[in-house]
Every structure is written in structure tokens, then in C-alpha cells.
Design an enzyme around this catalytic site. Structure first.
Site, PDB file in Angstrom:
ATOM      1  CB  ALA A  10      -2.613  -8.554  -0.579  1.00 26.02           C
ATOM      2  CG  HIS A  11      -0.807  -6.538   4.912  1.00 25.57           C
ATOM      3  ND1 HIS A  11      -0.760  -6.228   6.248  1.00 25.57           N
ATOM      4  CD2 HIS A  11      -0.516  -5.404   4.244  1.00 25.57           C
ATOM      5  CE1 HIS A  11      -0.434  -4.952   6.388  1.00 25.57           C
ATOM      6  NE2 HIS A  11      -0.288  -4.429   5.187  1.00 25.57           N
TER       7      HIS A  11
ATOM      8  CB  CYS B  80       2.711   2.052  10.231  1.00 28.83           C
ATOM      9  SG  CYS B  80       1.684   1.017   9.179  1.00 28.83           S
TER      10      CYS B  80
ATOM     11  CD  GLN C  43      -6.878   0.084   8.010  1.00 32.54           C
ATOM     12  OE1 GLN C  43      -7.680  -0.651   8.579  1.00 32.54           O
ATOM     13  NE2 GLN C  43      -5.568  -0.102   8.125  1.00 32.54           N
TER      14      GLN C  43
ATOM     15  N   GLY D 264       0.807  -1.213   0.000  1.00 33.42           N
ATOM     16  CA  GLY D 264       0.000   0.000   0.000  1.00 33.42           C
ATOM     17  C   GLY D 264       0.841   1.264   0.000  1.00 33.42           C
TER      18      GLY D 264
END
Length: 389
Positions: A203-204, A329, A182, A74
Site C-alpha cells: 500500500a505505501h 531498504c 513498484q 510487501g
């Protein structure tokens, strides 16, 4: 306290890979290993897999396959959208707009551009984290070329009025990008009706593998690539394609589409509301951050004054509960969340943030266990805390 029970409620940080996704990926590490740009049978088999994955990801948001650019995640997709558009349009204008609560992948990209010949306007948000469409309208200038406002915030769950914000830009012929990391896979999205020119996914965040994302780029939009080389991904992202991860992303996107069709997001929203009520009713002085109504279906976030969020997270972990304080993050930082400060909260209050984000496997029993476990943890920490009411 039943410490043998485990409840993972940090799905905004990352989700577990679905077993069907892992199974689909495995053959592309060993059996189907050809370079998808090779002309022989080994290359052709992986090219077919790449094309199928691109179609699956495109279908999730109603896009065309050629409008999907695979990236390394992302953050890279955000950077490609923002830097790529700003640079491609630099002769037309150098004024850019974003909001104060964006992910650092967006904010830091804009800050970099601000140091390299562009002017950046950062819009404020209200107490619930909303960008005011009228403020956006007032901030637009003749030399504005790009606006980037996230679809839903990772820390407080607020869903922005993207339709209205995008329409304002569309009316002025200004590119509009949204970070939907999100939201994608958790909210029904259709870029054919949404006024967005670019949209970021990862994807995660939807039970796929880490290390791969995608940028939707509406047909006809010109970007300057960040990575130069062999011209893969329609010339926008050079480098041999990561076939196993692309296959995993494709399957994860297809499974997400199926969950949305079954109304899984509505089930999660019911559990979310149960969790929010349980925390607010049982933890004195706690309050919800973000919008009570317009929020992600799996997202609950709170501030609990007079204690440190990190201490809560560690105690919850000891009780078998995975949670976070602010964004994963930036969790290594001791600074309070820039998102919570943008809402107008004090540094002291912002330090007491707690984020609980549900997943597809979360049950009512899991939620009740958290509601039972959190209040005594808060009481213990407050009894130890130098901060008093």
C-alpha cells in the site's frame, strides 16, 4: 540556491499517504473498532469494510476478491508466496529459480530455502537489468516448482518481460510469482491476461499506509501458511485483521485505478524523461542505469562516477530535495548495490548511484529545480574527491 523549496523524489522508497486515504482510515481506529470475525453489529460493520477493501485492491489488478490475501507488507507477501509455494510443493520438486536483482525480501527468502533442503538457481541479468527468457527456459528442470521474477526493479526501474517469462513457466506447469510492489498502482495490470500465479503489492508505494501489503494468489493454488492461528485471510495469514490499514489500502488502490484511467502514468513518464535528459545533459560522465525505454514511468536512476552517492543525497537534502542512493531498504549498508553489481558495474562506479523517483504531485518546476541544483553539487563533490578522471 533556494533552500526553502522542497522536492520529494524518493517515491520508490515510500509515498505520502493521500489525504483521502487518511480520512477513510480514521473512523476505524475509534468508531468502528469491532473484530471483523465477531457476529455482533460491531464486528459486522468492520467485516463489511474489510470486504470492500479487498474488492478495491482486487479491482486494481483485475483479480477476484477471494484471490487477495492481506499481509503485513510487501516483504511478508513475498515470503508467503515463495516459502508457502515451495513448502507446499516440496514432494513434487525442490528446485527454485529467481534473478540476481530481486528485492532482498525475495532473495533472502530463497537463500533461506537453499539452506533448508531446496536448490536455488539465480539467473543473471544483462546491462539494462533484463532477465533473458531463453536463459530461464534453459534453467527449468523437471523438479522446478517455482519461479519468482520481479515485475519492475526498485533501484533501476527496468520492467521485466513478465508476459514472456510467465508464459514459459505456464507451459511447463510451474508456478510463477512476481514482486509487483513498484509496478502496482503505477502500471495498468490485469491478472486475467497476465501469466502470473501470484503477485505482490504494498500500500505505501501507492499513497497508502505503511504496514500492509497484499498477495494475489490465483484460484486453486495451494500455499503453506507462514503464520498459524485463527485461520484468518482464508487460512493463509492468521491474526486479527488490521481493519484501518486494509481500509486505507482499499482507498489507495481505488485512487490509483482512477489515476491510471486518467493517464497519470503518462504525465509522470514525460516528467521522467525531462529529468533524465536534464541530468545527462548537465552532469558530465553521468549515465542512466536500467532500460531507457522499458522502465517505470516515475523512475530515473543514474550512476555519477568519481563521487559517493551518499554525499550527493546529503547535499541534495540540504537543498530541499529528497533522493536516494540505491535502495532505501538497504541504505544503512556501506556495500554497493547488489543490483548495480549484477549489471556488471564496478564497486567504485556503483557507489555513485543516484535514484530520483517522481510522484503524483511532482511538477515540471520541481524537475527543473533538480536539474538546476544537481550539477553544482556534483562539481563541488568531484573537486573534493580523490577519484580523478
Amino acid at each position: 540556491m533556494n533552500q526553502t523549496r522542497t522536492v520529494y523524489l524518493d517515491n520508490s522508497a515510500t509515498t505520502p499517504v493521500d489525504p483521502k486515504v487518511a480520512e477513510a482510515m480514521l473512523p476505524y481506529f475509534t468508531e468502528h473498532y469491532g473484530n471483523p470475525n465477531s457476529l455482533h453489529r460491531w464486528g459486522k460493520s468492520t467485516r463489511v469494510a474489510m470486504d470492500a477493501a479487498r474488492s478495491q485492491v482486487a479491482s486494481l489488478i483485475g483479480a477476484e476478491p477471494k484471490e487477495i490475501i492481506f499481509t503485513g507488507g510487501g516483504s511478508e507477501a513475498d515470503n508467503l508466496a515463495i516459502k508457502g509455494a515451495a513448502w507446499a510443493l516440496r514432494e513434487k520438486g525442490r528446485h527454485l529459480i529467481t534473478s540476481a536483482i530481486e528485492h532482498h525480501a525475495v532473495l533472502d527468502a530463497f537463500k533461506w530455502l537453499g539452506k533448508n533442503g531446496f536448490e536455488v538457481t539465480i539467473l543473471p541479468v544483462d546491462r539494462e537489468g533484463f532477465v533473458d527468457p531463453e536463459q530461464l527456459k534453459s534453467a527449468l528442470r523437471d523438479d522446478t516448482t517455482l519461479v519468482s521474477i520481479m515485475m519492475a526493479n526498485n533501484e533501476i526501474g527496468t520492467i521485466e518481460p513478465i508476459e514472456e517469462l510467465g508464459a514459459i513457466c505456464q507451459d511447463r506447469g510451474i508456478l510463477f510469482h512476481t514482486d509487483a510492489v513498484q509496478a502496482a498502482g503505477h502500471l495498468p495490470l490485469d491478472v486475467k491476461s497476465l501469466p502470473v500465479d501470484m503477485l505482490t503489492m504494498a500500500a505505501h508505494k501507492m499513497y497508502g499506509p505503511k504496514g500492509i501489503g497484499a498477495l494475489y494468489v490465483r484460484k486453486g493454488i495451494r500455499l503453506t501458511p507462514l503464520i498459524h492461528g485463527g485461520g484468518q485471510e482464508f487460512g493463509l495469514r492468521s491474526g486479527t485483521e488490521n481493519v484501518p490499514l486494509a481500509v486505507g489500502f482499499g482507498v489507495a488502490a481505488e485512487l490509483a485505478s482512477q489515476r491510471l484511467a486518467r493517464g497519470e502514468h503518462l504525465r509522470e513518464a514525460d516528467l521522467r524523461d525531462r529529468l533524465i535528459r536534464g541530468v545527462l545533459d548537465n552532469v558530465p560522465d553521468s549515465f542512466l542505469t536500467g532500460s531507457p525505454e522499458k522502465r517505470l514511468p516515475f523512475h530515473a536512476s543514474f550512476c555519477i562516477p568519481r563521487i559517493e552517492g551518499e554525499a550527493m543525497v546529503l547535499r541534495l537534502d540540504f537543498a530541499g530535495i529528497g533522493a536516494s542512493s540505491g535502495s532505501a531498504c538497504t541504505s544503512g549498508s556501506l556495500d554497493p548495490s547488489h543490483v548495480l553489481l549484477a549489471l556488471g558495474l564496478s564497486h567504485e562506479t556503483a557507489h555513485g548511484s543516484l535514484r530520483l523517483t517522481l510522484g503524483k504531485d511532482t511538477t515540471a518546476e520541481d524537475v527543473d529545480y533538480v536539474i538546476q541544483t544537481l550539477p553544482p553539487i556534483v562539481k563541488t563533490l568531484r573537486d573534493m574527491s580523490p577519484y580523478k578522471a
